[in-house]
Design a protein around this motif. Structure first.
Motif, mmCIF file in Angstrom:
data_model
loop_
_atom_site.group_PDB
_atom_site.id
_atom_site.type_symbol
_atom_site.label_atom_id
_atom_site.label_comp_id
_atom_site.label_asym_id
_atom_site.label_seq_id
_atom_site.Cartn_x
_atom_site.Cartn_y
_atom_site.Cartn_z
ATOM 1 N N LYS A 79 5.235 5.492 7.863
ATOM 2 C CA LYS A 79 5.137 6.220 9.126
ATOM 3 C C LYS A 79 4.079 7.318 9.038
ATOM 4 N N GLY A 80 4.060 8.019 7.908
ATOM 5 C CA GLY A 80 3.073 9.087 7.749
ATOM 6 C C GLY A 80 1.652 8.546 7.738
ATOM 7 N N THR A 81 1.494 7.307 7.310
ATOM 8 C CA THR A 81 0.152 6.720 7.217
ATOM 9 C C THR A 81 -0.273 6.084 8.535
ATOM 10 N N THR A 82 0.624 5.334 9.137
ATOM 11 C CA THR A 82 0.222 4.542 10.313
ATOM 12 C C THR A 82 0.828 5.047 11.615
ATOM 13 N N GLY A 83 1.836 5.913 11.516
ATOM 14 C CA GLY A 83 2.527 6.363 12.725
ATOM 15 C C GLY A 83 3.622 5.414 13.171
ATOM 16 N N GLU A 84 3.753 4.287 12.486
ATOM 17 C CA GLU A 84 4.767 3.290 12.863
ATOM 18 C C GLU A 84 5.961 3.406 11.914
ATOM 19 N N ALA A 85 7.138 3.167 12.449
ATOM 20 C CA ALA A 85 8.336 3.216 11.603
ATOM 21 C C ALA A 85 8.384 1.974 10.717
ATOM 22 N N ALA A 86 8.771 2.158 9.461
ATOM 23 C CA ALA A 86 8.945 1.006 8.574
ATOM 24 C C ALA A 86 10.297 0.375 8.853
ATOM 25 N N ARG A 87 10.406 -0.894 8.581
ATOM 26 C CA ARG A 87 11.696 -1.554 8.799
ATOM 27 C C ARG A 87 12.666 -1.159 7.690
ATOM 28 N N ASN A 88 13.953 -1.373 7.991
ATOM 29 C CA ASN A 88 14.979 -1.046 7.000
ATOM 30 C C ASN A 88 14.848 -1.943 5.778
ATOM 31 N N GLN A 89 15.589 -1.567 4.743
ATOM 32 C CA GLN A 89 15.561 -2.395 3.545
ATOM 33 C C GLN A 89 16.270 -3.716 3.839
ATOM 34 N N PRO A 90 15.823 -4.790 3.199
ATOM 35 C CA PRO A 90 16.474 -6.084 3.431
ATOM 36 C C PRO A 90 17.863 -6.105 2.812
ATOM 37 N N PRO A 91 18.669 -7.132 3.119
ATOM 38 C CA PRO A 91 20.016 -7.198 2.539
ATOM 39 C C PRO A 91 19.928 -7.488 1.043
ATOM 40 N N THR A 92 21.011 -7.212 0.368
ATOM 41 C CA THR A 92 21.068 -7.598 -1.047
ATOM 42 C C THR A 92 21.439 -9.072 -1.118
ATOM 43 N N ARG A 127 16.071 -9.631 -2.825
ATOM 44 C CA ARG A 127 15.732 -9.684 -4.251
ATOM 45 C C ARG A 127 16.818 -10.469 -4.961
ATOM 46 N N ILE A 128 16.418 -11.550 -5.634
ATOM 47 C CA ILE A 128 17.435 -12.338 -6.331
ATOM 48 C C ILE A 128 17.878 -11.584 -7.576
ATOM 49 N N PRO A 129 19.130 -11.785 -8.001
ATOM 50 C CA PRO A 129 19.602 -11.083 -9.195
ATOM 51 C C PRO A 129 18.711 -11.391 -10.392
ATOM 52 N N ASP A 130 18.500 -10.385 -11.177
ATOM 53 C CA ASP A 130 17.590 -10.470 -12.316
ATOM 54 C C ASP A 130 18.445 -10.711 -13.562
ATOM 55 N N SER A 131 18.756 -11.997 -13.803
ATOM 56 C CA SER A 131 19.638 -12.340 -14.916
ATOM 57 C C SER A 131 19.076 -13.582 -15.595
ATOM 58 N N ASP A 132 19.894 -14.246 -16.401
ATOM 59 C CA ASP A 132 19.421 -15.478 -17.043
ATOM 60 C C ASP A 132 19.492 -16.671 -16.101
ATOM 61 N N LYS A 133 20.214 -16.498 -14.995
ATOM 62 C CA LYS A 133 20.392 -17.608 -14.065
ATOM 63 C C LYS A 133 19.095 -17.873 -13.287
ATOM 64 N N THR A 134 18.815 -19.139 -13.028
ATOM 65 C CA THR A 134 17.635 -19.499 -12.245
ATOM 66 C C THR A 134 18.094 -19.863 -10.834
ATOM 67 N N TYR A 135 17.576 -19.137 -9.860
ATOM 68 C CA TYR A 135 18.051 -19.247 -8.480
ATOM 69 C C TYR A 135 17.249 -20.234 -7.646
ATOM 70 N N SER A 136 17.865 -20.647 -6.542
ATOM 71 C CA SER A 136 17.158 -21.424 -5.531
ATOM 72 C C SER A 136 16.315 -20.469 -4.699
ATOM 73 N N LEU A 137 15.641 -21.016 -3.691
ATOM 74 C CA LEU A 137 14.764 -20.195 -2.850
ATOM 75 C C LEU A 137 15.571 -19.364 -1.864
ATOM 76 N N PRO A 138 15.328 -18.067 -1.809
ATOM 77 C CA PRO A 138 15.948 -17.259 -0.751
ATOM 78 C C PRO A 138 15.173 -17.479 0.551
ATOM 79 N N PRO A 139 15.717 -17.016 1.673
ATOM 80 C CA PRO A 139 15.028 -17.246 2.950
ATOM 81 C C PRO A 139 13.897 -16.245 3.140
ATOM 82 N N GLY A 140 13.151 -16.417 4.213
ATOM 83 C CA GLY A 140 12.249 -15.374 4.680
ATOM 84 C C GLY A 140 13.016 -14.506 5.662
ATOM 85 N N LEU A 141 12.709 -13.214 5.676
ATOM 86 C CA LEU A 141 13.399 -12.299 6.601
ATOM 87 C C LEU A 141 12.412 -11.673 7.578
#
Lengths: 350, 102
Positions: free
Chosen positions: A259-272, A31-45
């Motif tokens: 997990k409760g819905t599909t039985g599969e573990a969700a992945r961890n949260q992405p980096p900041t 998640r890009i910082p939510d400020s007045d600055k306009t960011y470039s494209l972050p990567p896909g993870l």
């Protein structure tokens, strides 16, 4: 009908072109910082997993089951982008499609409510391959606000801000092919060009070949600002085959309920964004074909961002919303030979 | 099959258009399994999946056979590519994404 293949939604229009397909995957990102600055494209993870709604009828609310489509797990305040893949019938021959994208049935390009078909003035859709991805809501010419998931009903989503209701959430996507006669004309022109090139090659032999309990529903809110052009449609509006459109409802579920819905573990949260930038990893800038960009939506530009609303509702600052240094972005594009990098593995995701 | 009189060997055989003696010999493995049409009737009568019933007899249905024969290379490639995938992964591949009311 679209199919689900390896966590991608795949759209085929064999009645128009047997060998072409268009697909979409949903990329995790920081998640890009939510400020007045306009960011470039972050990567896909890496891609979010997608599962058929009808595989879990007992675990999902009845309205979700009735909408059909697929489910996707996403953490609160996690961001995403839509990655478009255009696999034409031959190298260098794309199969154009028009894509309408809505979040909570609010059009991500115009801010209007969901309408069937395609419209101009303002253009309410994207065109692939011109548009390689979409990261958020078009708020100004060349600027979007990042798609950020928040629990539906908490007042953050664009849908709630514009309609006052928390009815739909999720993402809605409709894909339109060109009319068969328009496509055939484009294909013929390409084939003639290929023939001319082959003749030239045979004359000179030198020209190189061009290569190329019930889970909590989530809605999409407006995150930080990012540079991204929404390309104008190079075709005529009547060139699109409205009757051949396919559509899908993507229900976003809170990842804690996956997990409760599909039985599969969700992945961890992405980096900041800070963790990513501190690791010295690159940001990106897309240089598309020389084409006009459409204006952003005045409706969407008036939407409050997640950080603003969080401050307003709680009096606190949204965590991880401090600006970061991004360095000089890496140039990408145009064309399918310059895809946006996806980092599917990282120290943050072990 | 033996416990419910409606599914006695005689009753099932009669409904499926074969003789009880023949069905009994099929059951004991003394004769080759019946043809596709009879196997499908048996499957419907016994509440079994026709494709599973055909597979148990070492057969595949005519519609599948003609689909494969129409595009043999494509289907051979497909089946070889997915033959070791778990069932849920295969189901994900072959199924359309259903549209609903929204």
């Amino acid at each position: 009908m679209p199919t689900l293949e390896n966590d991608r939604l795949v759209f085929r229009f064999p009645q128009i072109e047997e060998d072409a397909r268009f697909s979409i995957d949903f990329q995790r990102t920081l998640r890009i910082p939510d400020s007045d600055k306009t960011y470039s494209l972050p990567p896909g993870l890496g891609s979010f997993p997608l599962r058929h709604v009808e595989d879990h009828p007992q675990k999902l609310p009845a309205p979700t089951t009735a909408r059909g489509g697929v489910i996707l797990p996403i953490w609160q305040a996690e961001a995403m982008w839509l990655n478009f893949h255009n696999d034409g019938p031959d190298w260098g021959l794309d199969f154009p499609v028009a894509i309408k994208v809505a979040a909570g049935k609010i059009n991500a390009v115009t801010g209007e409510g969901w309408r069937a078909g395609l419209h101009r003035d303002p253009q309410d859709y994207l065109v692939s391959p011109e548009q390689p991805w979409l990261d958020g809501f078009a708020i100004e010419k060349g600027v979007i606000r990042q798609f950020v998931a928040m629990p539906l009903g908490d007042g953050y989503s664009v849908e709630e801000q514009l309609t006052g209701d928390a009815e739909w959430g999720g993402l809605q996507i409709s894909v339109f092919p060109l009319k068969a006669e328009v496509w055939q004309a484009k294909r013929r022109a390409w084939e003639e060009e290929q023939k001319r090139r082959a003749e030239r090659r045979s004359m000179f032999m030198e020209e190189p070949i061009a290569c190329y309990s019930m889970p909590a529903p989530m809605g999409l809110a407006a995150g930080g600002r990012m540079r991204q052009i929404i390309h104008s449609d190079p075709f005529n509006i009547d060139d699109w085959d409205i009757n051949a459109a396919d559509r899908v409802f993507i229900t976003l579920l809170h990842a804690k309920d996956w997990k409760g819905t599909t039985g599969e573990a969700a992945r961890n949260q992405p980096p900041t964004a800070k963790e990513y930038s501190d690791a010295g990893l690159p940001w990106f800038e897309y240089y598309g074909k020389d084409q006009t960009a459409i204006s952003g939506s005045t409706k969407l530009s008036g939407v409050k961002s997640v950080a603003n609303l969080f401050k307003q509702m709680t009096g606190a600052t949204l965590p991880n919303s401090q600006d970061v240094e991004t360095g000089k972005p890496v140039r990408l594009g145009p064309g399918p030979n310059a895809p946006r990098p996806v980092r599917s593995e990282g120290s943050w995701d072990r | 099959m033996e416990t419910d009189p409606a599914f006695s060997l005689r009753q099932v055989a009669t409904r499926c258009g074969v003789t009880p003696a023949y069905l009994s010999r099929v059951e004991r493995g003394e004769v080759a399994p019946p043809g596709e049409e009879t196997l499908i009737k048996l499957a419907h009568d016994l509440g079994e999946d026709p494709d599973v019933m055909l597979a148990q007899a070492g057969k595949i249905s005519a519609d599948l056979r003609s689909a494969i024969l129409a595009r043999p290379q494509l289907f051979a490639e497909l089946i070889r590519a997915i033959k070791t995938m778990p069932d849920n992964a295969v189901l994900r591949i072959v199924r359309d994404v259903r549209d609903g009311n929204w």
